[in-house]
Design a protein around this motif. Structure first.
Motif, PDB file in Angstrom:
ATOM      1  N   UNK A   1       0.808  -1.225   0.000  1.00  0.00           N
ATOM      2  CA  UNK A   1       0.000   0.000   0.000  1.00  0.00           C
ATOM      3  C   UNK A   1       0.840   1.274   0.000  1.00  0.00           C
ATOM      4  N   UNK A   2       2.098   1.199  -0.428  1.00  0.00           N
ATOM      5  CA  UNK A   2       2.999   2.351  -0.355  1.00  0.00           C
ATOM      6  C   UNK A   2       2.477   3.551  -1.135  1.00  0.00           C
ATOM      7  N   UNK A   3       1.882   3.310  -2.301  1.00  0.00           N
ATOM      8  CA  UNK A   3       1.339   4.395  -3.122  1.00  0.00           C
ATOM      9  C   UNK A   3      -0.183   4.280  -3.250  1.00  0.00           C
ATOM     10  N   UNK A   4      -0.812   3.590  -2.339  1.00  0.00           N
ATOM     11  CA  UNK A   4      -2.264   3.410  -2.398  1.00  0.00           C
ATOM     12  C   UNK A   4      -2.972   4.765  -2.394  1.00  0.00           C
ATOM     13  N   UNK A   5      -3.862   4.965  -3.376  1.00  0.00           N
ATOM     14  CA  UNK A   5      -4.610   6.213  -3.453  1.00  0.00           C
ATOM     15  C   UNK A   5      -3.789   7.408  -3.879  1.00  0.00           C
ATOM     16  N   UNK A   6      -2.572   7.175  -4.384  1.00  0.00           N
ATOM     17  CA  UNK A   6      -1.674   8.277  -4.721  1.00  0.00           C
ATOM     18  C   UNK A   6      -2.219   9.137  -5.857  1.00  0.00           C
ATOM     19  N   UNK A   7      -1.956  10.448  -5.749  1.00  0.00           N
ATOM     20  CA  UNK A   7      -2.337  11.401  -6.800  1.00  0.00           C
ATOM     21  C   UNK A   7      -1.255  11.558  -7.855  1.00  0.00           C
ATOM     22  N   UNK A   8      -0.127  10.881  -7.707  1.00  0.00           N
ATOM     23  CA  UNK A   8       0.915  10.903  -8.731  1.00  0.00           C
ATOM     24  C   UNK A   8       0.385  10.309 -10.032  1.00  0.00           C
ATOM     25  N   UNK A   9       0.892  10.798 -11.147  1.00  0.00           N
ATOM     26  CA  UNK A   9       0.514  10.227 -12.435  1.00  0.00           C
ATOM     27  C   UNK A   9       1.560   9.253 -12.970  1.00  0.00           C
ATOM     28  N   UNK A  10       2.760   9.281 -12.376  1.00  0.00           N
ATOM     29  CA  UNK A  10       3.802   8.356 -12.823  1.00  0.00           C
ATOM     30  C   UNK A  10       4.799   8.104 -11.697  1.00  0.00           C
ATOM     31  N   UNK A  11       5.165   6.844 -11.527  1.00  0.00           N
ATOM     32  CA  UNK A  11       6.208   6.448 -10.582  1.00  0.00           C
ATOM     33  C   UNK A  11       7.257   5.666 -11.356  1.00  0.00           C
ATOM     34  N   UNK A  12       8.489   6.140 -11.318  1.00  0.00           N
ATOM     35  CA  UNK A  12       9.577   5.533 -12.080  1.00  0.00           C
ATOM     36  C   UNK A  12      10.473   4.733 -11.136  1.00  0.00           C
ATOM     37  N   UNK A  13      10.718   3.478 -11.479  1.00  0.00           N
ATOM     38  CA  UNK A  13      11.662   2.668 -10.713  1.00  0.00           C
ATOM     39  C   UNK A  13      12.366   1.706 -11.649  1.00  0.00           C
ATOM     40  N   UNK A  14      13.563   1.282 -11.254  1.00  0.00           N
ATOM     41  CA  UNK A  14      14.374   0.443 -12.127  1.00  0.00           C
ATOM     42  C   UNK A  14      14.550  -0.959 -11.597  1.00  0.00           C
ATOM     43  N   UNK A  15      15.542  -1.649 -12.152  1.00  0.00           N
ATOM     44  CA  UNK A  15      15.760  -3.044 -11.816  1.00  0.00           C
ATOM     45  C   UNK A  15      16.258  -3.236 -10.391  1.00  0.00           C
ATOM     46  N   UNK A  16      16.641  -2.153  -9.731  1.00  0.00           N
ATOM     47  CA  UNK A  16      17.019  -2.253  -8.320  1.00  0.00           C
ATOM     48  C   UNK A  16      15.839  -2.681  -7.454  1.00  0.00           C
ATOM     49  N   UNK A  17      14.613  -2.415  -7.913  1.00  0.00           N
ATOM     50  CA  UNK A  17      13.411  -2.835  -7.184  1.00  0.00           C
ATOM     51  C   UNK A  17      13.113  -4.286  -7.541  1.00  0.00           C
ATOM     52  N   UNK A  18      13.256  -5.170  -6.570  1.00  0.00           N
ATOM     53  CA  UNK A  18      13.057  -6.606  -6.807  1.00  0.00           C
ATOM     54  C   UNK A  18      11.730  -7.111  -6.262  1.00  0.00           C
ATOM     55  N   UNK A  19      11.066  -6.320  -5.420  1.00  0.00           N
ATOM     56  CA  UNK A  19       9.784  -6.727  -4.849  1.00  0.00           C
ATOM     57  C   UNK A  19       8.827  -5.544  -4.812  1.00  0.00           C
ATOM     58  N   UNK A  20       7.621  -5.759  -5.343  1.00  0.00           N
ATOM     59  CA  UNK A  20       6.541  -4.786  -5.206  1.00  0.00           C
ATOM     60  C   UNK A  20       5.423  -5.510  -4.458  1.00  0.00           C
ATOM     61  N   UNK A  21       5.177  -5.095  -3.230  1.00  0.00           N
ATOM     62  CA  UNK A  21       4.260  -5.821  -2.364  1.00  0.00           C
ATOM     63  C   UNK A  21       2.798  -5.534  -2.712  1.00  0.00           C
ATOM     64  N   UNK A  22       1.882  -6.402  -2.222  1.00  0.00           N
ATOM     65  CA  UNK A  22       0.458  -6.275  -2.575  1.00  0.00           C
ATOM     66  C   UNK A  22      -0.103  -4.867  -2.381  1.00  0.00           C
ATOM     67  N   UNK A  23      -0.952  -4.470  -3.339  1.00  0.00           N
ATOM     68  CA  UNK A  23      -1.720  -3.221  -3.290  1.00  0.00           C
ATOM     69  C   UNK A  23      -0.839  -1.973  -3.260  1.00  0.00           C
ATOM     70  N   UNK A  24       0.386  -2.087  -3.743  1.00  0.00           N
ATOM     71  CA  UNK A  24       1.314  -0.959  -3.687  1.00  0.00           C
ATOM     72  C   UNK A  24       0.784   0.274  -4.414  1.00  0.00           C
ATOM     73  N   UNK A  25       0.098   0.075  -5.554  1.00  0.00           N
ATOM     74  CA  UNK A  25      -0.417   1.204  -6.343  1.00  0.00           C
ATOM     75  C   UNK A  25      -1.942   1.158  -6.451  1.00  0.00           C
ATOM     76  N   UNK A  26      -2.565   0.452  -5.562  1.00  0.00           N
ATOM     77  CA  UNK A  26      -4.020   0.282  -5.542  1.00  0.00           C
ATOM     78  C   UNK A  26      -4.740   1.634  -5.466  1.00  0.00           C
ATOM     79  N   UNK A  27      -5.759   1.801  -6.306  1.00  0.00           N
ATOM     80  CA  UNK A  27      -6.576   3.021  -6.318  1.00  0.00           C
ATOM     81  C   UNK A  27      -5.754   4.294  -6.578  1.00  0.00           C
ATOM     82  N   UNK A  28      -4.633   4.173  -7.247  1.00  0.00           N
ATOM     83  CA  UNK A  28      -3.797   5.347  -7.516  1.00  0.00           C
ATOM     84  C   UNK A  28      -4.132   5.959  -8.868  1.00  0.00           C
TER      85      UNK A  28
END
Length: 319
Positions: free
Chosen positions: A175-202
């Motif tokens: 839920x790190x970005x849950x409901x976020x008003x951002x239009x774009x989140x940039x991440x690279x191969x350094x991110x190996x895990x994206x946990x459940x509902x990280x961008x839910x309702x964003x």
């Protein structure tokens, strides 16, 4: 009452069976205290000030108690704009700030037992969570990270624009970005895990599913993404795109071996599905879009024989 002292007991501060609790009001706050341990839980805020500071101690019947836990204290308070918690607080319950739609800033200790995005559900105006002292977590520019910077724990939902995840981050938390008003989140191969509902309702518009990164269920559910890019090399597409109303085109690269059931459930605007692999397991309901599809809308590899009604589920018509 036992639930209210659960976190304190878990921290080995007071044995639950020895707790002798009392409930009272002091100023704008309601409390529960433990006579044996000298500790207090703040359970409600009844004041009208929009900038709220929770005290570190409270006196009741001649005894001073240390405030260590906030339990659903501000749930659905739509008037408060800032909250400061004292350094004595070691834990807040999961929904302490839920529904605080006008809340803009929160200041609280870095040594909390748990901080997660779930705590700030529907805090759509929140722009900064500032942590004080040292502990399990840290904050940079109002964004919460684990102390070593390897996990992005929470990004305030009220901030707009684009955000680039620091290279030190390997995990984007639940839920790190849950409901976020951002239009774009940039991440690279350094991110190996994206946990459940990280961008839910964003409000994010684009999503790249990286090969070599593990994605939990519900990661992009109910988000504003249009056409997700699933990189060649991805082997598993999780149940992660439910009810993405702007999603119109789905391309499954040759590397994918498994698509979870309900992966794209409710994406009713999808009018094109391209399935490239020849050997792939598509679980029942993976493309249960809740709409009507024709054969011309679905393109598959010439050697793929797995297309059938089960992959479209109960609410999608395929003719």
């Amino acid at each position: 009452m036992a639930l209210l002292f659960l976190a304190v007991a878990a921290a080995a501060l007071i044995p639950m069976e020895e707790t002798d609790a009392a409930t009272f009001t002091d100023g704008d706050f309601e409390y529960i205290t433990s006579d044996t341990a000298g500790l207090a839980v703040v359970t409600a805020y009844t004041g009208t000030d929009t900038d709220v500071v929770v005290p570190s101690e409270v006196e009741y019947e001649g005894v001073t108690y240390t405030v260590v836990l906030a339990s659903d204290t501000f749930t659905y308070n739509t008037e408060i704009t800032s909250v400061t918690l004292p350094d004595t607080i070691i834990e807040i319950t999961e929904y302490t700030f839920s529904g605080c739609t006008s809340l803009e800033t929160v200041t609280m200790p870095a040594d909390m037992i748990v901080i997660s995005g779930v705590m700030f559900e529907n805090c759509n105006s929140l722009t900064a969570v500032n942590l004080t002292g040292e502990g399990r977590y840290m904050s940079e520019d109002g964004v919460v990270f684990s102390q070593d910077g390897s996990e992005l724990v929470y990004f305030p939902a009220g901030r707009t624009g684009e955000y680039t995840v620091p290279e030190s981050v390997s995990t984007i938390g639940r839920c790190a970005f849950q409901g976020s008003s951002l239009t774009n989140v940039v991440y690279g191969e350094n991110v190996t895990t994206v946990e459940p509902f990280a961008f839910d309702h964003s409000d994010i518009r684009t999503a790249v599913v990286l090969a070599g990164t593990e994605y939990g269920n519900g990661v992009f559910d109910f988000s504003a993404i249009s056409n997700p890019v699933i990189q060649d090399g991805v082997m598993h597409v999780p149940d992660a795109f439910n009810y993405c109303e702007n999603l119109s085109r789905i391309v499954i690269p040759e590397s994918v071996l498994l698509i979870d059931g309900s992966a794209f459930m409710g994406c009713a605007e999808v009018d094109t599905i391209l399935i490239m692999p020849t050997d792939i397991r598509i679980q029942s309901g993976a493309f249960d879009l809740g709409t009507s599809l024709q054969e011309a809308d679905v393109t598959v590899h010439t050697d793929f024989t797995g297309i059938g009604d089960s992959m479209f589920g109960d609410y999608t018509t395929y003719t």
